[in-house]
Design an enzyme around this catalytic site. Structure first.
Site, PDB file in Angstrom:
ATOM      1  N   GLY A  72     -58.821  11.306 -10.473  1.00 32.16           N
ATOM      2  CA  GLY A  72     -57.678  10.897 -11.536  1.00 32.16           C
ATOM      3  C   GLY A  72     -56.397  10.618 -11.102  1.00 32.16           C
ATOM      4  O   GLY A  72     -55.344   9.747 -11.797  1.00 32.16           O
TER       5      GLY A  72
ATOM      6  N   GLU B 127     -61.413   4.202  10.868  1.00 29.98           N
ATOM      7  CA  GLU B 127     -60.325   3.555   9.353  1.00 29.98           C
ATOM      8  C   GLU B 127     -58.948   2.703   9.878  1.00 29.98           C
ATOM      9  O   GLU B 127     -58.541   3.054  10.095  1.00 29.98           O
ATOM     10  CB  GLU B 127     -59.634   4.317   8.199  1.00 29.98           C
ATOM     11  CG  GLU B 127     -59.511   3.390   7.138  1.00 29.98           C
ATOM     12  CD  GLU B 127     -59.039   4.363   5.731  1.00 29.98           C
ATOM     13  OE1 GLU B 127     -58.192   5.138   5.906  1.00 29.98           O
ATOM     14  OE2 GLU B 127     -59.016   3.940   4.416  1.00 29.98           O
TER      15      GLU B 127
ATOM     16  N   ASP C 108     -61.331  11.196   0.733  1.00 31.69           N
ATOM     17  CA  ASP C 108     -60.221  10.500   1.492  1.00 31.69           C
ATOM     18  C   ASP C 108     -58.986  11.401   1.409  1.00 31.69           C
ATOM     19  O   ASP C 108     -57.947  11.446   1.326  1.00 31.69           O
ATOM     20  CB  ASP C 108     -59.518   9.047   1.009  1.00 31.69           C
ATOM     21  CG  ASP C 108     -58.557   8.415   2.087  1.00 31.69           C
ATOM     22  OD1 ASP C 108     -58.018   7.548   1.286  1.00 31.69           O
ATOM     23  OD2 ASP C 108     -58.858   8.600   3.303  1.00 31.69           O
TER      24      ASP C 108
ATOM     25  N   HIS D  56     -58.572  -2.360   3.272  1.00 27.08           N
ATOM     26  CA  HIS D  56     -57.646  -2.191   3.459  1.00 27.08           C
ATOM     27  C   HIS D  56     -57.131  -4.022   3.520  1.00 27.08           C
ATOM     28  O   HIS D  56     -56.731  -4.768   5.191  1.00 27.08           O
ATOM     29  CB  HIS D  56     -56.691  -1.797   5.031  1.00 27.08           C
ATOM     30  CG  HIS D  56     -56.499  -0.512   4.399  1.00 27.08           C
ATOM     31  ND1 HIS D  56     -55.386   0.510   4.117  1.00 27.08           N
ATOM     32  CD2 HIS D  56     -57.593   0.522   4.611  1.00 27.08           C
ATOM     33  CE1 HIS D  56     -55.618   1.936   3.500  1.00 27.08           C
ATOM     34  NE2 HIS D  56     -56.880   2.018   4.365  1.00 27.08           N
TER      35      HIS D  56
ATOM     36  N   ALA E 264     -51.121   3.877   3.682  1.00 22.55           N
ATOM     37  CA  ALA E 264     -50.244   4.402   4.436  1.00 22.55           C
ATOM     38  C   ALA E 264     -50.886   4.696   5.971  1.00 22.55           C
ATOM     39  O   ALA E 264     -49.724   5.495   6.710  1.00 22.55           O
ATOM     40  CB  ALA E 264     -50.383   6.023   4.575  1.00 22.55           C
ATOM     41  N   HIS E 265     -51.092   3.539   6.714  1.00 25.03           N
ATOM     42  CA  HIS E 265     -51.425   3.551   7.748  1.00 25.03           C
ATOM     43  C   HIS E 265     -50.234   2.998   8.527  1.00 25.03           C
ATOM     44  O   HIS E 265     -49.456   2.430   8.103  1.00 25.03           O
ATOM     45  CB  HIS E 265     -52.509   2.613   7.550  1.00 25.03           C
ATOM     46  CG  HIS E 265     -53.819   3.520   7.958  1.00 25.03           C
ATOM     47  ND1 HIS E 265     -55.147   2.506   8.426  1.00 25.03           N
ATOM     48  CD2 HIS E 265     -54.078   3.358   7.082  1.00 25.03           C
ATOM     49  CE1 HIS E 265     -56.275   3.616   7.702  1.00 25.03           C
ATOM     50  NE2 HIS E 265     -55.905   4.087   6.608  1.00 25.03           N
TER      51      HIS E 265
ATOM     52  N   SER F 273     -50.494   8.562  -0.366  1.00 25.32           N
ATOM     53  CA  SER F 273     -50.770   8.680   1.727  1.00 25.32           C
ATOM     54  C   SER F 273     -52.593   9.844   1.660  1.00 25.32           C
ATOM     55  O   SER F 273     -52.544  10.686   2.352  1.00 25.32           O
ATOM     56  CB  SER F 273     -49.798   9.715   1.848  1.00 25.32           C
ATOM     57  OG  SER F 273     -50.201  10.131   3.206  1.00 25.32           O
TER      58      SER F 273
ATOM     59  N   ASN G 188     -58.437   0.786  -4.017  1.00 26.11           N
ATOM     60  CA  ASN G 188     -56.906   0.398  -3.850  1.00 26.11           C
ATOM     61  C   ASN G 188     -56.681  -0.357  -1.871  1.00 26.11           C
ATOM     62  O   ASN G 188     -58.302  -0.409  -1.129  1.00 26.11           O
ATOM     63  CB  ASN G 188     -56.935   2.331  -2.840  1.00 26.11           C
ATOM     64  CG  ASN G 188     -56.891   3.282  -4.126  1.00 26.11           C
ATOM     65  OD1 ASN G 188     -58.089   3.571  -4.667  1.00 26.11           O
ATOM     66  ND2 ASN G 188     -56.087   3.546  -4.888  1.00 26.11           N
TER      67      ASN G 188
END
Lengths: 277, 404
Positions: free
Chosen positions: B270, B143, B294, B211, B154-155, B329, B235
């Site tokens: 959730g 990823e 994830d 991303h 968070a990368h 994250s 996301n």
């Protein structure tokens, strides 16, 4: 003959199943002495197979010492085709009970030499000591197994080409596409079934009524091959009200009047639990 | 019983009194297993005159194909993106623990990392079958680092990369080699991404868009070049807009080549997605929904501060944040929790929830002839669940590898 008339399909299926159950249990089959059963396919016996499965699941009936011989199978249909009679027997009966695979016998419609396959089937029946109870149905054209109108009443297991009526009747299992219905089958002969020690014919539904009339109220005739059983010493016909619609009132009243006698064959219903030796 | 005329001497196990997920329905059928594969009992009966050696009563529980997690960054203190001394041991530890969640196969995921990490870690994590030691590794999920600066989540920003004209060279230089890589997530708006997608897809690697700041037409072009997945839908991408649906628009795009399906990952914990958004996606394109965890290093660990990639994260309850911020994250949900949450939030059938965690990821990876189903001849990786969809037992290759 005995003619047993029940009110509806479910009651007829249950009566037939109880009869088979009692027959097997009374016989007390064992490793040295198997009970041999001839079996049909089609929609008529489905209720009966369900009941027999129920009896097995309840622990009342075991098929461990039962050998079965099916009546027929399509020629050229792959064995695992959903409409093959192998698939039918597996899904509707064998997979639910404790019968051993080597004790089941179904004609192989994909055998290299169909004549040899038919002769071998007759030999297997003989080797098993003959059939104790042959269960069958009746086609709308009065046929038993695939012994179409015109079949010899002393015929043996052989290849038969299906009549148009039968192909049309079977089309509903092949998506109503006539071109997909097999045209040839391997079938036990009328003579083969006549050799059984006892014969049970299941007939339900108004569409079978005329065939039943021809089979039991008219003469023995190779155009209505089930009529051959008028000459069998021990035949029992089990039907529902609808199947009697073409019979004379007199016939129906007579046999209904005998129900208290017939019911002694199924009551009390026996269970293997009572025979623990 | 007389001797079994089977083609093989291997023992046959018959699971009875169960409901199995077959042909998209829960059916009252027995499950037969021999030599690590699902066996066809009708063939066994007629062709081999065989029968079961062992019968196992499942107490009317549900048997579903084993879950497949295509996005798992680590757990239990292990971070796949760290070049630890014992990479193989770390993967093995996680692989063993996730059996408890019903996961029988997974893709260890590496987030954006420096080249040196890729060169060290990728060769150590091999495709391998699962077993009593742990879930099977289907291949790595890379990823990044070819992702969008604005949507890095968070990368770590300093390790992001772009494609130069020599795309293949870029890929090889960054990753080292692509053996054992099952999936790559990239941002399709990056220049030359089309060539990269074609190169990766041509090697049988699943390409995912994520991303990313891509608009819908850039995303569609990526799919036409061979991309087939969306990494954690919603996301780290542009939000759905009614005049430019962005990547989310792929769910209902009419520019997908015929015969191709776009799958999309959903973190159904959730937290990462509002249940209403989950429902919109599910209703728009139910066949493409793939549940992913994830999950990060801290999954399975108590609350506190832990490491992910080159960064620190904070665990608070069911949430994991980039330390000192409110940026999510990754999740610490487990796959079975995701299955249960998905079913509750979407109101979907039990079958649909189970397939989102098994059949769909298998189809995504082109493995549905072996995994993700209970069809005859497929690998006997499955889970036994009760009606609350709690995992009670996990099986790999027909062997029980975990029980509650």
């Amino acid at each position: 003959m005995r003619l047993v008339i029940l009110d509806d399909y479910d009651l007829a299926s249950e009566w037939a199943a109880k009869y088979i159950r009692n027959r097997i249990i009374q016989f007390k089959p064992s490793a040295g002495r198997y009970f041999t059963l001839g079996l049909p396919t089609g929609s008529t016996p489905l209720g009966c197979y369900k009941k027999l499965t129920e009896y097995h699941k309840n622990g009342d009936l075991s098929f461990k010492y039962v050998k079965t011989f099916n009546m027929d199978e399509y020629v050229g249909l792959p064995r695992d085709h959903p409409e093959s009679y192998h698939s039918y027997m597996w899904n509707n009966f064998f997979k639910h009970i404790d019968i051993e695979p080597q004790n089941t016998h179904i004609l192989d419609g994909n055998a290299r030499d169909l004549q040899v396959e038919c002769a071998a089937f007759e030999q297997k029946i003989a080797a098993a000591g003959g059939i104790d109870l042959f269960v069958g149905g009746i086609g709308p054209d009065g046929h038993i197994a695939f012994n179409e109108p015109g079949s010899s009443l002393v015929s043996r297991t052989r290849v038969k080409t299906l009549a148009k009526d039968t192909i049309v009747a079977n089309a509903r299992f092949f998506g109503n596409d006539l071109s997909k219905v097999p045209t040839m089958t391997l079938t036990v002969g009328v003579g083969t079934v006549m050799d059984a020690r006892e014969v049970m014919i299941l007939i339900t539904g108004a569409h079978k009524a005329f065939a039943l009339y021809k089979a039991i109220e008219e003469g023995v005739n190779h155009m209505w091959t089930v009529s051959a059983f008028q000459q069998h010493p021990r035949t029992i016909f089990i039907c529902d009200e609808d199947a009697t619609l073409e019979l004379r009132v007199k016939t129906v009243k007579y046999f209904k009047g005998l129900m208290h006698v017939h019911n002694q064959l199924v009551e009390p219903t026996l269970s293997v639990k009572d025979y623990t030796d | 019983m007389p001797s079994n005329k089977s083609l093989s001497d291997a023992p046959i196990t018959q699971f009875v009194n169960c409901r199995i997920l077959k042909d998209h329905r829960l059916q009252r059928e027995d499950l037969w297993v021999r030599e690590g594969k699902i066996l066809n009992p009708e063939k066994l009966f007629f062709d081999e005159e065989g029968f079961a050696d062992h019968k196992i009563d499942c107490g009317n529980k549900i048997i579903a194909p084993g879950f497949i997690d295509v996005q798992l960054n680590g757990g239990y203190g292990i971070d796949f993106s760290q070049a630890s001394d014992d990479i193989i041991g770390g993967v093995a530890l996680v692989a063993k623990k996730i059996l408890e969640h019903g996961v029988t196969s997974f893709c260890p995921t590496l987030v954006t990392s420096p080249t040196v990490i890729y060169h060290k870690v990728i060769p150590e994590i091999r495709v391998q079958d699962g077993g009593p030691e742990g879930a099977g590794v289907l291949g790595l999920h890379l990823e990044g680092p070819f992702i969008s600066k604005e949507k890095k989540g968070a990368h770590p920003a300093q390790f992001l990369r772009t494609f130069n004209a020599g795309v293949v060279a870029d890929l090889m230089e960054t990753y080292g080699h692509l053996e054992n890589v099952a999936m790559v997530t990239l941002a399709p708006e990056l220049a030359n991404s089309g060539a990269a997608i074609r190169e990766l897809a041509g090697r049988g690697i699943t390409v995912s868009v994520g991303h990313s700041m891509a608009d819908l037409s850039q995303a569609e072009e990526a799919v036409q070049n061979g991309a087939s997945f969306i990494t954690h839908l919603f996301n780290a991408m542009l939000p759905f807009h009614h005049r430019d649906p962005g990547i989310v628009g792929l769910l209902t795009s009419d520019r997908i080549p015929p015969g191709q399906t776009v799958y999309y990952g959903m973190i159904a914990d959730g937290i990462h997605t509002h249940p209403a958004a989950l429902r919109i996606a599910h209703r728009a394109h139910p066949a493409g929904l793939v549940l992913v965890t994830d999950a990060v290093t801290a999954m399975g660990l108590p609350p506190g501060r832990h490491t992910l990639g080159q960064q620190q994260i904070d665990i608070q309850g069911l949430h994991a944040y980039v330390a000192g911020t409110t940026t999510l994250s990754g999740s610490i949900a487990t796959m079975d929790m995701c299955v249960r949450h998905f079913r509750e939030a979407s109101g979907c059938t039990v079958e649909a929830a189970l397939e989102a965690a098994s059949l769909h990821p298998a189809q995504l990876l082109g493995m549905s002839h072996r995994k993700g189903t209970l069809e005859y001849g497929t690998d006997a990786d499955f889970v036994v669940l009760d009606d609350t969809l709690t995992v009670r037992e996990t099986y790999i290759a027909g062997q029980q590898v975990w029980r509650k």
